[in-house]
Design an enzyme around this catalytic site. Structure first.
Site, PDB file in Angstrom:
ATOM      1  N   ASN A   1       0.864  -1.182   0.000  1.00 27.42           N
ATOM      2  CA  ASN A   1       0.000   0.000   0.000  1.00 27.42           C
ATOM      3  C   ASN A   1       0.904   1.237   0.000  1.00 27.42           C
ATOM      4  O   ASN A   1       1.476   1.592   1.026  1.00 27.42           O
ATOM      5  CB  ASN A   1      -0.891  -0.039   1.260  1.00 27.42           C
ATOM      6  CG  ASN A   1      -1.727   1.211   1.423  1.00 27.42           C
ATOM      7  OD1 ASN A   1      -1.832   2.031   0.496  1.00 27.42           O
ATOM      8  ND2 ASN A   1      -2.333   1.375   2.590  1.00 27.42           N
ATOM      9  N   TRP A   2       1.005   1.856  -1.167  1.00 30.28           N
ATOM     10  CA  TRP A   2       1.915   3.008  -1.298  1.00 30.28           C
ATOM     11  C   TRP A   2       1.335   4.282  -0.682  1.00 30.28           C
ATOM     12  O   TRP A   2       2.033   5.286  -0.563  1.00 30.28           O
ATOM     13  CB  TRP A   2       2.228   3.275  -2.779  1.00 30.28           C
ATOM     14  CG  TRP A   2       3.157   2.292  -3.408  1.00 30.28           C
ATOM     15  CD1 TRP A   2       3.777   1.217  -2.818  1.00 30.28           C
ATOM     16  CD2 TRP A   2       3.605   2.305  -4.778  1.00 30.28           C
ATOM     17  NE1 TRP A   2       4.558   0.564  -3.738  1.00 30.28           N
ATOM     18  CE2 TRP A   2       4.478   1.203  -4.936  1.00 30.28           C
ATOM     19  CE3 TRP A   2       3.341   3.128  -5.878  1.00 30.28           C
ATOM     20  CZ2 TRP A   2       5.090   0.920  -6.168  1.00 30.28           C
ATOM     21  CZ3 TRP A   2       3.947   2.844  -7.092  1.00 30.28           C
ATOM     22  CH2 TRP A   2       4.817   1.752  -7.231  1.00 30.28           C
TER      23      TRP A   2
ATOM     24  N   HIS B   1      -9.730   1.428   4.970  1.00 24.86           N
ATOM     25  CA  HIS B   1      -8.464   1.664   5.680  1.00 24.86           C
ATOM     26  C   HIS B   1      -8.686   2.731   6.754  1.00 24.86           C
ATOM     27  O   HIS B   1      -9.443   3.688   6.539  1.00 24.86           O
ATOM     28  CB  HIS B   1      -7.383   2.112   4.688  1.00 24.86           C
ATOM     29  CG  HIS B   1      -6.015   2.097   5.288  1.00 24.86           C
ATOM     30  ND1 HIS B   1      -5.587   3.071   6.160  1.00 24.86           N
ATOM     31  CD2 HIS B   1      -4.993   1.215   5.173  1.00 24.86           C
ATOM     32  CE1 HIS B   1      -4.351   2.780   6.551  1.00 24.86           C
ATOM     33  NE2 HIS B   1      -3.963   1.660   5.961  1.00 24.86           N
TER      34      HIS B   1
ATOM     35  N   GLU C   1      -5.834  -4.465  10.891  1.00 30.18           N
ATOM     36  CA  GLU C   1      -4.829  -3.410  10.996  1.00 30.18           C
ATOM     37  C   GLU C   1      -5.040  -2.610  12.283  1.00 30.18           C
ATOM     38  O   GLU C   1      -5.793  -1.623  12.299  1.00 30.18           O
ATOM     39  CB  GLU C   1      -4.949  -2.468   9.793  1.00 30.18           C
ATOM     40  CG  GLU C   1      -4.614  -3.140   8.480  1.00 30.18           C
ATOM     41  CD  GLU C   1      -3.820  -2.201   7.586  1.00 30.18           C
ATOM     42  OE1 GLU C   1      -2.727  -2.576   7.172  1.00 30.18           O
ATOM     43  OE2 GLU C   1      -4.292  -1.082   7.344  1.00 30.18           O
TER      44      GLU C   1
ATOM     45  N   GLY D   1       2.270   2.415  10.802  1.00 28.82           N
ATOM     46  CA  GLY D   1       3.313   3.404  10.592  1.00 28.82           C
ATOM     47  C   GLY D   1       4.107   3.767  11.841  1.00 28.82           C
ATOM     48  O   GLY D   1       4.821   4.763  11.857  1.00 28.82           O
TER      49      GLY D   1
HETATM   50  P1  PGA Z   1       2.649   0.389   7.750  1.00 29.61           P
HETATM   51  O1  PGA Z   1       1.204   0.639   7.126  1.00 29.61           O
HETATM   52  O2  PGA Z   1       3.171  -0.906   7.170  1.00 29.61           O
HETATM   53  O3  PGA Z   1       3.454   1.587   7.330  1.00 29.61           O
HETATM   54  O4  PGA Z   1       2.485   0.283   9.225  1.00 29.61           O
HETATM   55  C1  PGA Z   1       0.308  -0.416   6.949  1.00 29.61           C
HETATM   56  C2  PGA Z   1      -0.981   0.099   6.352  1.00 29.61           C
HETATM   57  O5  PGA Z   1      -1.419   1.198   6.720  1.00 29.61           O
HETATM   58  O6  PGA Z   1      -1.584  -0.553   5.479  1.00 29.61           O
END
Ligand code: PGA
Length: 223
Positions: free
Chosen positions: A8-9, A93, A150, A156
């Site tokens: 996922n960019w 998301h 998630e 992140g």
């Molecule tokens: P991350 O993001 O790998 O940077 O934690 C995952 C996502 O939000 O799909």
């Protein structure tokens, strides 16, 4: 069983950076029998599709309109994405929920639209709204989706969820649809990917997908 590795960019990369990423990734060409999906922004879909067309890697979008084609300014309909060879669509998301106010009802509509257009929705969930979200998607539709767990605190941040908690969420999702593949996302990298793949059907990768070499290492690390 097939494992999914989804990049996922988010809102990153120019056209030239996307092209370079594809060149570098194809050069590294990690051998994988698994399904590798790249999700660039809408404006990069055609570029990435052209670069990856002779490879086995699949293309995904990061969101989709909850409506069919028509008078919805700024929206991109699922049928328009299919035309661009998009096979997977991320929906729900947490960044879409937080910054674009998407609700579980909207996500359920996006699932229907994506399925009608022949693409596979990847329904992102977190524990606080897992029940609400999955209850709104008919089982006949949910069984055609992928679900990505998630946890907000892990996106992140470098703070990845412990594998036992992931396993428990996989069971909660399977109470809604016994066979639906459940993925994990949140600070996944080439070092921790293997342990998540032991208890899930794959991973959704943000930060560690932005560098082609790092993502190739991650794909190669999934045995
Ligand atoms: P991350 O993001 O790998 O940077 O934690 C995952 C996502 O939000 O799909």
């Amino acid at each position: 069983m097939k494992t999914y590795i989804i990049a996922n960019w988010k809102a990153n990369k120019s056209v030239s950076a996307a092209k370079q990423w594809c060149t570098d990734f194809l050069a590294a060409r990690p051998t994988s029998e698994h399904t590798v999906v790249i999700c660039p922004g809408f404006q990069l879909l055609q570029t990435v599709a052209a670069e990856l067309q002779s490879s086995t890697y699949a293309l995904g979008a990061q969101t989709v309109s909850p409506f069919a084609q028509g008078a919805y300014t700024g929206a991109v309909a699922a049928t328009q994405l299919s035309e661009l060879h998009v096979q997977y669509v991320l929906v729900g998301h947490s960044e879409r929920r937080k910054y674009f106010h998407e609700t579980s009802e909207v996500v359920a509509q996006q699932v229907s639209q994506a399925l009608q257009a022949g693409s596979t929705p990847v329904v992102c969930i977190d524990v606080p709204y897992l029940h609400e979200q999955l209850s709104l998607i008919p089982e006949s539709e949910l069984q055609q989706c992928l679900v990505a767990y998630e946890p907000l605190a892990s996106i992140g941040t470098g703070v990845h969820e412990d594998v036992g908690s992931v396993q428990s969420v996989v069971s909660q999702v399977h109470a809604f649809s016994a066979e639906v593949p459940v993925l994990y996302g949140g600070s996944v990298n080439s070092e921790n990917v293997q342990e998540y793949c032991l208890v899930t059907r794959g991973v959704l990768v943000g930060g560690a997908s932005l560098d082609a070499a790092a993502f190739a290492d991650l794909v190669a690390a999934v045995a």
